[in-house]
Design an enzyme around this catalytic site. Sequence first.
Site, PDB file in Angstrom:
ATOM      1  N   GLU A 128      13.687  17.741  44.011  1.00  0.00           N
ATOM      2  CA  GLU A 128      15.075  18.138  43.787  1.00  0.00           C
ATOM      3  C   GLU A 128      15.982  16.948  43.482  1.00  0.00           C
ATOM      4  O   GLU A 128      17.145  17.120  43.144  1.00  0.00           O
ATOM      5  CB  GLU A 128      15.609  18.962  44.974  1.00  0.00           C
ATOM      6  CG  GLU A 128      15.359  18.424  46.372  1.00  0.00           C
ATOM      7  CD  GLU A 128      13.968  18.766  46.918  1.00  0.00           C
ATOM      8  OE1 GLU A 128      12.959  18.447  46.254  1.00  0.00           O
ATOM      9  OE2 GLU A 128      13.886  19.315  48.026  1.00  0.00           O
ATOM     10  N   TYR A 181       1.692   6.207  51.022  1.00  0.00           N
ATOM     11  CA  TYR A 181       2.415   7.487  51.026  1.00  0.00           C
ATOM     12  C   TYR A 181       3.482   7.407  52.106  1.00  0.00           C
ATOM     13  O   TYR A 181       3.194   7.483  53.300  1.00  0.00           O
ATOM     14  CB  TYR A 181       1.427   8.626  51.303  1.00  0.00           C
ATOM     15  CG  TYR A 181       2.028  10.029  51.342  1.00  0.00           C
ATOM     16  CD1 TYR A 181       3.323  10.302  50.918  1.00  0.00           C
ATOM     17  CD2 TYR A 181       1.274  11.105  51.793  1.00  0.00           C
ATOM     18  CE1 TYR A 181       3.851  11.585  50.952  1.00  0.00           C
ATOM     19  CE2 TYR A 181       1.784  12.392  51.824  1.00  0.00           C
ATOM     20  CZ  TYR A 181       3.072  12.626  51.408  1.00  0.00           C
ATOM     21  OH  TYR A 181       3.588  13.898  51.447  1.00  0.00           O
ATOM     22  N   LYS A 229       4.035   6.179  46.946  1.00  0.00           N
ATOM     23  CA  LYS A 229       4.559   7.527  46.682  1.00  0.00           C
ATOM     24  C   LYS A 229       5.755   7.657  47.603  1.00  0.00           C
ATOM     25  O   LYS A 229       5.627   7.737  48.829  1.00  0.00           O
ATOM     26  CB  LYS A 229       3.505   8.587  47.013  1.00  0.00           C
ATOM     27  CG  LYS A 229       4.046  10.010  47.026  1.00  0.00           C
ATOM     28  CD  LYS A 229       2.882  10.978  46.944  1.00  0.00           C
ATOM     29  CE  LYS A 229       2.989  12.211  47.810  1.00  0.00           C
ATOM     30  NZ  LYS A 229       4.234  12.917  47.754  1.00  0.00           N
TER      31      LYS A 229
HETATM   32  C1  NAY Z   1       2.554  15.968  49.033  1.00  0.00           C
HETATM   33  O1  NAY Z   1       1.917  16.977  48.834  1.00  0.00           O
HETATM   34  O2  NAY Z   1       2.116  15.101  49.758  1.00  0.00           O
HETATM   35  C2  NAY Z   1       3.849  15.793  48.391  1.00  0.00           C
HETATM   36  O3  NAY Z   1       3.949  15.748  47.210  1.00  0.00           O
HETATM   37  C3  NAY Z   1       5.066  15.634  49.124  1.00  0.00           C
HETATM   38  C4  NAY Z   1       6.253  15.944  48.242  1.00  0.00           C
HETATM   39  C5  NAY Z   1       6.766  17.297  48.570  1.00  0.00           C
HETATM   40  N1  NAY Z   1       7.157  17.240  49.957  1.00  0.00           N
HETATM   41  C6  NAY Z   1       6.735  18.163  50.832  1.00  0.00           C
HETATM   42  C7  NAY Z   1       7.112  17.945  52.251  1.00  0.00           C
HETATM   43  O4  NAY Z   1       6.128  19.145  50.503  1.00  0.00           O
HETATM   44  O5  NAY Z   1       7.305  18.005  46.412  1.00  0.00           O
HETATM   45  C8  NAY Z   1       7.888  17.692  47.642  1.00  0.00           C
HETATM   46  C9  NAY Z   1       8.676  18.892  48.173  1.00  0.00           C
HETATM   47  O6  NAY Z   1       7.814  19.968  48.449  1.00  0.00           O
HETATM   48  C10 NAY Z   1       9.716  19.345  47.161  1.00  0.00           C
HETATM   49  O7  NAY Z   1      10.544  18.280  46.816  1.00  0.00           O
HETATM   50  C11 NAY Z   1      10.556  20.516  47.709  1.00  0.00           C
HETATM   51  O8  NAY Z   1      11.380  20.085  48.761  1.00  0.00           O
END
Ligand code: NAY
Length: 291
Positions: A190, A135, A163
């Site tokens: 995004e 990750y 990931k």
């Molecule tokens: C997790 O839960 O570990 C993730 O999936 C990380 C990915 C997300 N990043 C964070 C910091 O939450 O889905 C993304 C993110 O929320 C999204 O792109 C909106 O910025």
Amino acid sequence: MTKKLYSALLTSFNADGTVNEKGTREIVRHNIDVNHVDGLYVGGSTGENFMLQTATKKRIFEIVKDEAGDDVDLIAQVGSIDLQEAKELANYVVNDLGYKTISAVTPFYYNFSFPEIKYYYDEIVKDVNANLIVYSIPALTGVSLSLDNFAKLFENPKIIGVKYTNADFFLLERLRNRFPDKKILFGTDEMLLPALSLGVDGAIGSTYNVNAARAKAEIEAFEAGNMQKALDIQHETNDLISAILGNGLYQTIKLLLQDMGVEAGYTKEPMHKPTPEMKTTASEIYAKFLK
Ligand code: NAY
């Protein structure tokens, strides 16, 4: 759809910060029955994992496995800067609960050297019969892995992919080119479309808890070669994500789930509880983008 979509699973918390089991089960069900995602990433950033005690992490892994069974692919994020905890969690999810894939965040805070990071990963997978997905989320950990670092980690056959929650598309392209057989799951919702164009195997993200239908439609359009349609969906998605980020990421996703009838609960302190204004804005976001 050959590319896979995973929700980064939220945890439902009660107002006092304890796990709301019923709500957490509802979030799992919503992802399986309504969102029809291919899998769940359990215990990641979105699950608020790094604010939790070991016993709470275990309980969440247990609830999710019990609720999801084998309906969807489950990935358990067990990483921790306490390597003993990471190993204990890996052993627990694999041997006691039957998870087949684990993941671990890069160890953060202490500026670990790369040999220390490699040692951490090799140790976590050493004694468990499971594969591991690295990750990588440099924006939150401050840890950036180079192409050669990934090459060294991937020498371990149990380390099957990454990931990739990063906006470095040059590195992403280099990774895809050099490791065609490793799994790359993209974690910045995004920017899904450019990542698809670079050949990722799928995506894991927080917003898919509420916006999976658009993400799947975007992937389908991409796979059918309809780039304009895929881009139109990404534009619409990013209007939604901008609105969510502007109102508080996890609080708003939880409020949106509540608008959908899912008991998504609160975020954990020190994250604050939603204000009345945040609730109103979330309802407006729901009506505009998700109804
Ligand atoms: C997790 O839960 O570990 C993730 O999936 C990380 C990915 C997300 N990043 C964070 C910091 O939450 O889905 C993304 C993110 O929320 C999204 O792109 C909106 O910025």
